[in-house]
Design a protein around this motif. Structure first.
Motif, PDB file in Angstrom:
ATOM      1  N   ILE A  36     161.400  22.889  44.595  1.00 16.91           N
ATOM      2  CA  ILE A  36     160.270  23.617  45.197  1.00 16.91           C
ATOM      3  C   ILE A  36     159.011  22.751  45.234  1.00 16.91           C
ATOM      4  CG2 ILE A  36     161.150  25.898  44.585  1.00 16.91           C
ATOM      5  CD1 ILE A  36     159.365  25.902  42.163  1.00 16.91           C
ATOM      6  N   VAL A  37     158.953  21.719  44.386  1.00 20.57           N
ATOM      7  CA  VAL A  37     157.806  20.799  44.397  1.00 20.57           C
ATOM      8  C   VAL A  37     158.301  19.421  43.981  1.00 20.57           C
ATOM      9  CG1 VAL A  37     155.503  20.273  43.494  1.00 20.57           C
ATOM     10  CG2 VAL A  37     156.202  22.639  43.738  1.00 20.57           C
ATOM     11  N   ALA A  38     157.782  18.354  44.646  1.00 18.81           N
ATOM     12  CA  ALA A  38     158.051  16.977  44.245  1.00 18.81           C
ATOM     13  C   ALA A  38     156.778  16.180  44.454  1.00 18.81           C
ATOM     14  CB  ALA A  38     159.205  16.383  45.034  1.00 18.81           C
ATOM     15  N   ASN A  39     156.396  15.363  43.457  1.00 19.42           N
ATOM     16  CA  ASN A  39     155.163  14.591  43.630  1.00 19.42           C
ATOM     17  C   ASN A  39     155.447  13.352  44.483  1.00 19.42           C
ATOM     18  OD1 ASN A  39     156.452  12.909  41.860  1.00 19.42           O
ATOM     19  ND2 ASN A  39     154.778  12.765  40.393  1.00 19.42           N
ATOM     20  N   PRO A  40     154.394  12.695  44.997  1.00 20.09           N
ATOM     21  CA  PRO A  40     154.579  11.527  45.880  1.00 20.09           C
ATOM     22  C   PRO A  40     155.421  10.438  45.210  1.00 20.09           C
ATOM     23  CG  PRO A  40     152.326  12.325  46.013  1.00 20.09           C
ATOM     24  CD  PRO A  40     152.973  13.120  44.947  1.00 20.09           C
ATOM     25  N   ALA A  41     155.272  10.235  43.878  1.00 17.87           N
ATOM     26  CA  ALA A  41     156.037   9.187  43.205  1.00 17.87           C
ATOM     27  C   ALA A  41     157.539   9.463  43.312  1.00 17.87           C
ATOM     28  CB  ALA A  41     155.628   9.098  41.736  1.00 17.87           C
ATOM     29  N   ALA A  42     157.941  10.740  43.227  1.00 16.83           N
ATOM     30  CA  ALA A  42     159.358  11.089  43.337  1.00 16.83           C
ATOM     31  C   ALA A  42     159.862  10.859  44.761  1.00 16.83           C
ATOM     32  CB  ALA A  42     159.566  12.540  42.933  1.00 16.83           C
ATOM     33  N   CYS A  43     159.045  11.249  45.761  1.00 15.30           N
ATOM     34  CA  CYS A  43     159.455  11.047  47.155  1.00 15.30           C
ATOM     35  C   CYS A  43     159.621   9.568  47.447  1.00 15.30           C
ATOM     36  CB  CYS A  43     158.405  11.654  48.100  1.00 15.30           C
ATOM     37  SG  CYS A  43     158.300  13.452  47.980  1.00 15.30           S
ATOM     38  N   SER A  44     158.680   8.752  46.953  1.00 19.52           N
ATOM     39  CA  SER A  44     158.741   7.309  47.189  1.00 19.52           C
ATOM     40  C   SER A  44     159.960   6.700  46.531  1.00 19.52           C
ATOM     41  CB  SER A  44     157.455   6.663  46.654  1.00 19.52           C
ATOM     42  OG  SER A  44     157.530   5.261  46.767  1.00 19.52           O
ATOM     43  N   LEU A  45     160.238   7.108  45.273  1.00 19.67           N
ATOM     44  CA  LEU A  45     161.365   6.537  44.537  1.00 19.67           C
ATOM     45  C   LEU A  45     162.694   6.853  45.215  1.00 19.67           C
ATOM     46  CD1 LEU A  45     162.379   5.086  41.945  1.00 19.67           C
ATOM     47  CD2 LEU A  45     162.488   7.336  40.866  1.00 19.67           C
ATOM     48  N   LEU A  46     162.849   8.086  45.737  1.00 21.03           N
ATOM     49  CA  LEU A  46     164.129   8.510  46.308  1.00 21.03           C
ATOM     50  C   LEU A  46     164.209   8.258  47.817  1.00 21.03           C
ATOM     51  CD1 LEU A  46     164.479  11.870  44.381  1.00 21.03           C
ATOM     52  CD2 LEU A  46     165.570   9.696  43.851  1.00 21.03           C
ATOM     53  N   GLY A  47     163.072   7.911  48.463  1.00 20.62           N
ATOM     54  CA  GLY A  47     163.096   7.556  49.885  1.00 20.62           C
ATOM     55  C   GLY A  47     162.932   8.728  50.825  1.00 20.62           C
ATOM     56  N   TYR A  48     162.456   9.885  50.332  1.00 16.76           N
ATOM     57  CA  TYR A  48     162.285  11.065  51.168  1.00 16.76           C
ATOM     58  C   TYR A  48     160.797  11.299  51.442  1.00 16.76           C
ATOM     59  CZ  TYR A  48     167.118  12.379  50.050  1.00 16.76           C
ATOM     60  OH  TYR A  48     168.471  12.408  49.909  1.00 16.76           O
ATOM     61  N   SER A  49     160.555  12.018  52.551  1.00 17.66           N
ATOM     62  CA  SER A  49     159.196  12.519  52.777  1.00 17.66           C
ATOM     63  C   SER A  49     159.041  13.811  51.998  1.00 17.66           C
ATOM     64  CB  SER A  49     158.969  12.780  54.272  1.00 17.66           C
ATOM     65  OG  SER A  49     159.775  13.868  54.700  1.00 17.66           O
ATOM     66  N   ALA A  50     157.804  14.294  51.879  1.00 17.81           N
ATOM     67  CA  ALA A  50     157.560  15.519  51.112  1.00 17.81           C
ATOM     68  C   ALA A  50     158.274  16.707  51.733  1.00 17.81           C
ATOM     69  CB  ALA A  50     156.054  15.800  51.027  1.00 17.81           C
ATOM     70  N   GLY A  51     158.368  16.742  53.039  1.00 18.09           N
ATOM     71  CA  GLY A  51     159.040  17.863  53.696  1.00 18.09           C
ATOM     72  C   GLY A  51     160.547  17.769  53.565  1.00 18.09           C
ATOM     73  N   GLU A  52     161.093  16.526  53.613  1.00 23.63           N
ATOM     74  CA  GLU A  52     162.553  16.350  53.567  1.00 23.63           C
ATOM     75  C   GLU A  52     163.142  16.727  52.205  1.00 23.63           C
ATOM     76  OE1 GLU A  52     163.193  12.626  56.655  1.00 23.63           O
ATOM     77  OE2 GLU A  52     162.675  12.214  54.570  1.00 23.63           O
ATOM     78  N   ILE A  53     162.415  16.478  51.133  1.00 24.62           N
ATOM     79  CA  ILE A  53     162.994  16.662  49.799  1.00 24.62           C
ATOM     80  C   ILE A  53     163.018  18.118  49.371  1.00 24.62           C
ATOM     81  CG2 ILE A  53     160.907  16.446  48.363  1.00 24.62           C
ATOM     82  CD1 ILE A  53     162.615  14.577  46.543  1.00 24.62           C
ATOM     83  N   LEU A  54     162.098  18.927  49.954  1.00 26.71           N
ATOM     84  CA  LEU A  54     162.040  20.338  49.572  1.00 26.71           C
ATOM     85  C   LEU A  54     163.319  21.068  49.987  1.00 26.71           C
ATOM     86  CD1 LEU A  54     158.340  21.278  50.428  1.00 26.71           C
ATOM     87  CD2 LEU A  54     159.314  20.628  48.233  1.00 26.71           C
ATOM     88  N   GLY A  55     163.805  21.941  49.128  1.00 23.24           N
ATOM     89  CA  GLY A  55     164.991  22.734  49.427  1.00 23.24           C
ATOM     90  C   GLY A  55     166.292  22.066  49.029  1.00 23.24           C
ATOM     91  N   LYS A  56     166.236  20.760  48.698  1.00 21.68           N
ATOM     92  CA  LYS A  56     167.480  20.094  48.280  1.00 21.68           C
ATOM     93  C   LYS A  56     167.859  20.541  46.867  1.00 21.68           C
ATOM     94  CE  LYS A  56     167.266  16.026  51.236  1.00 21.68           C
ATOM     95  NZ  LYS A  56     168.454  16.463  51.984  1.00 21.68           N
TER      96      LYS A  56
END
Length: 780
Positions: A36-56
């Motif tokens: 439901i929430v991911a900070n920018p550091a997590a998105c950068s580390l995993l290669g996703y945008s903030a919108g792409e990672i939500l719901g996974k």
């Protein structure tokens, strides 16, 4: 007015901290398992945008098997947090080794979520690989140097142990299992009185200091620990000191093992706890004097060792042993600290300045030791009185570079002594009464012609009554001798057997000991004695006291003969009483035949004669004649059922009881439930079985007459050589303390005495009665 940000501002700060954190953080919804929430550091580390990672879901982000995650989730549920090493799946499909930390929390609206922190392990793995590669290239020369360094450290460790052995109040020791040699600290002479040449002794010789019976038990326990995977060993046992005094001790040791797990050394310490135990026993005796049930204080069950410490003066690093927490309540992280912060700071304010100055002066001097007594404030605020002793290591120039020492807490012993004094003062009146009791006891103890004795196994002393001097002729000083002197007068031919019996008694858990032995009197004549003893044991089964009596075997024999004569006389009187009872029984049968059966048969004959005359009523007369004849037959059958001597021989006890029950149920409106063990037939003689049958008859007759019962349960069971009879009814019951002295009950007791049986009758008014009889076939 409060200080700090408002709740709204605090939420904003938390959000900013979460978004700007360098560490990767993801928040999952617990029920759905979705992000439901991911900070920018997590998105950068995993290669996703903030919108792409939500719901996974977790399975989209992490690739490891389900078992691993279930284990982590169970740990998180139990403790609130869990850590695991897993592989993260990047957006491009590649795997990223990482460490995740997950914790559960609730939002302000009560929604349960988890926050997962992801740490990239690639750099750490790369660094470790370089280290491993470098380690793999170590040459044989480096290994040899490492081995030499290890040997040097081992020697330094041994020297370190020796310093502690000289300093500690405990007897410290180091056992080399391969050679069987044991290094023992100098304190063994101070504590137990033994001097060890060159501080080294064979293991088997050291074991000779144990009291008899301890050696085998201790050896077994040590071997069990050595052949296990344990890293430590501890036990409590008794040691005979050089002066003959028995000391209670407790020992602990670390077990050092080689890479294969084989034990190679035991390094440990042994402490004399006799004084503490003695004080505990004295205080316990004080409580018994005035018979109070509640304990006024608790004595410690575990005697802690001294607090060992090692102070590196050059680095100002202090190592403090585990005992510091046990004694004073302070936790020292990894047992390392600073001298001022982690030791001196706990000294009582009134003592701190003087102790600090004395310590500094000692270090600056040429002294090789430092000793001081002072007070420490425990973590709970109480004050401990301690004594410290330390060795000072100096370089060739005399400069102190290291101190090794031990702190001993004197408070426990002091407190026990003070409490003992208080108990003695408090019980002044009771002590006076106790002294009077002791005087009365001594009068009884010394007035008997039998020899009474009280053996203190720990002190190896024996207190004897005046009869010892009177019967055996030996002089006594204050009615006491040593255990060795007591044993020395046993007849030489009897001593081996007596010693063996005595040793077996100590090793077992028996509380009673009987023996026969010949004893040499002061004039060298021989007397045969019979001994009876009660053994007092500690909770672990160790005997510490024996109280008993010795009686002249000839006197004992005379008493037994008199007893046998009285028993025979009693049996003769019983036999006469039984004979009288038989005469009375025959008389009663004669009366029944004359007064009842004869009358019935006479009436039957009269009606028979009237029927012979014929006439209108002849059939009626014939029928009445038949009825009277049948009634007479039934009465005769009842009388003959009482004469069962031949029946017992033919049918046995079990068959006779079965017939008795069937006959009674024919004429009485009650049920008799039987459980009869046929094994009793082979255990008991005809005489015993006849008496048992008579007792059963009498008890059932009592129930029928007086109990108003509807059910009788009769059990006759055999176990080993014991036969038990139990008769229970559901009748109205009675007060057993108000039992009437009827002939039937008296006959039952007499018959029970004849067969040496024991009986017990219990009854509850309104609920019924239980009669129990036990007879031992071996004594018949």
């Amino acid at each position: 007015m409060g200080f700090g940000p408002s709740p709204a501002a605090a939420n904003t700060l938390h959000q900013l901290a979460f978004d700007n954190a360098a560490q990767a953080h993801i928040i999952f919804h617990i029920k759905t398992g979705k992000i439901i929430v991911a900070n920018p550091a997590a998105c950068s580390l995993l290669g996703y945008s903030a919108g792409e990672i939500l719901g996974k879901k977790r399975a989209d982000i992490f690739a490891d098997d389900e078992k691993k995650f279930k284990k982590m989730l169970l740990e998180r549920k139990a403790t609130g947090q869990a850590i695991a090493q897993v592989n993260a799946v990047l957006k491009n499909g590649s795997l990223l080794p990482c460490e995740i930390s997950s914790a559960i929390f609730r939002d302000s609206d009560g929604t349960e979520t988890s926050i997962t922190t992801i740490s990239d392990l690639r750099a750490a793995i790369s660094t470790q690989k370089k280290i491993d590669d470098k380690t793999a290239r170590v040459t044989g020369k480096n290994i040899l140097k490492a081995q030499e360094k290890s040997d040097l450290l081992q020697e330094q460790s041994t020297q370190w142990l020796r310093y502690f052995a000289e300093t500690s109040y405990d007897v410290m020791w180091d056992w080399d299992i391969s050679t069987g040699k044991v290094y023992v600290g100098n304190s063994i002479e101070d504590v137990f009185g033994y001097r060890i040449e060159n501080d080294t002794v064979d293991y088997d010789i050291l074991h000779q200091y144990l009291v008899p019976g301890e050696k085998e038990r201790i050896s077994k326990k040590i071997k069990k620990s050595l052949f296990s995977k344990k890293k430590s060993w501890e036990d409590s046992f008794s040691i005979r000191c050089k002066d003959g005094v028995i000391a209670a001790t407790t020992s602990r040791a670390c077990i050092l093992r080689d890479p294969d797990g084989t034990a190679i050394r035991l390094v440990g310490a042994t402490q004399d706890v006799s004084k503490i135990i003695d004080l505990e026993n004295k205080i316990r005796d004080q409580h018994l004097i005035h018979k109070e049930d509640m304990e006024k204080f608790r004595l410690t069950d575990k005697i802690s060792f001294n607090v060992i410490w090692d102070w590196d003066l050059e680095k100002d690093e202090l190592f403090i042993g585990e005992g510091f927490k046990e004694l004073f309540g302070y936790t020292i992280r990894k047992n390392k600290g600073n001298m001022l912060r982690d030791w001196v700071n706990y000294i009582h304010p009134d003592d701190k300045q003087q102790i600090s100055a004395d310590l500094a002066d000692t270090i600056r001097s040429k002294a090789m030791q430092w000793k001081q007594a002072y007070r420490i404030i425990r973590a709970n605020g109480s004050i401990a009185k301690v004594y410290v002793r330390a060795s000072i290591l100096r370089d060739p120039a005399g400069r102190a570079y290291r101190m090794l020492g031990a702190i001993q807490d004197l408070s426990l012993q002091k407190e026990l002594e003070e409490q003992l004094d208080e108990e003695i003062k408090k019980n002044g009146v009771e002590m006076s009464a106790h002294r009077k009791y002791e005087e009365n006891f001594k009068l009884i103890f010394n007035s008997s012609s039998d020899i009474f004795y009280d053996v203190d196994l720990l002190a190896n002393t024996v207190v004897l009554s005046n009869a010892y001097k009177k019967n055996l002729g030996y002089k006594l000083s204050k009615n006491a001798v040593s255990g060795d002197e007591w044993m020395a007068h046993i007849h030489p031919e009897d001593k081996p057997a007596f010693t063996e019996s005595y040793g077996q008694m100590l090793l077992t858990n028996i509380t009673e000991w009987k023996y026969a032995v010949r004893y040499l009197k002061a004039d060298n004549s021989v007397i045969s004695l019979v001994g009876n003893s009660v053994i007092l044991r500690q909770p672990d089964g160790t005997a510490y006291r024996i109280i008993g009596s010795l009686q002249d075997a000839n006197k004992h024999r005379v008493i037994n003969n008199r007893l046998s004569q009285e028993i025979e006389s009693g049996e003769s009187a019983m036999a006469f009483a039984i004979g009288e009872a038989r005469v009375a029984e025959r008389s009663e049968i004669g009366k029944e035949l004359h007064d009842n059966v004869n009358q019935l048969l006479g009436a039957s004959k009269l009606y028979m004669e009237m029927a012979k005359k014929g006439g209108r009523n002849s059939k009626v007369y014939l029928q009445r004649s038949t009825e009277y004849t049948l009634t007479a037959i039934e009465e005769i059958r009842k009388l003959t059922k009482g004469l069962t001597t031949d029946t017992i021989d033919i049918l046995g006890l079990v068959g006779s009881v079965n017939n008795l029950a069937a006959d009674i149920m024919e004429v009485q409106s009650l049920e008799i439930v039987l459980q009869l063990d046929a094994a009793v037939e082979g255990l008991l003689s005809s005489k015993v079985k006849l008496n048992l049958f008579r007792i059963i008859q009498e008890q059932i007759n009592n129930i029928v007459k007086h109990a108003d019962a509807s059910i009788i349960t009769l059990l006759l069971l055999a176990a080993d050589k014991m036969v038990q009879l139990t008769i229970t009814d559901n009748g109205k019951g009675f007060d057993v303390s108000q039992v009437p002295g009827g002939i039937g009950l008296s006959n039952m007791m007499e018959r029970a005495n004849i067969i040496h049986a024991t009986t017990v009758t219990t009854s509850v008014i309104g609920e019924g009665t239980t009669f129990t009889l036990k007879v031992n076939a071996d004594i018949l």
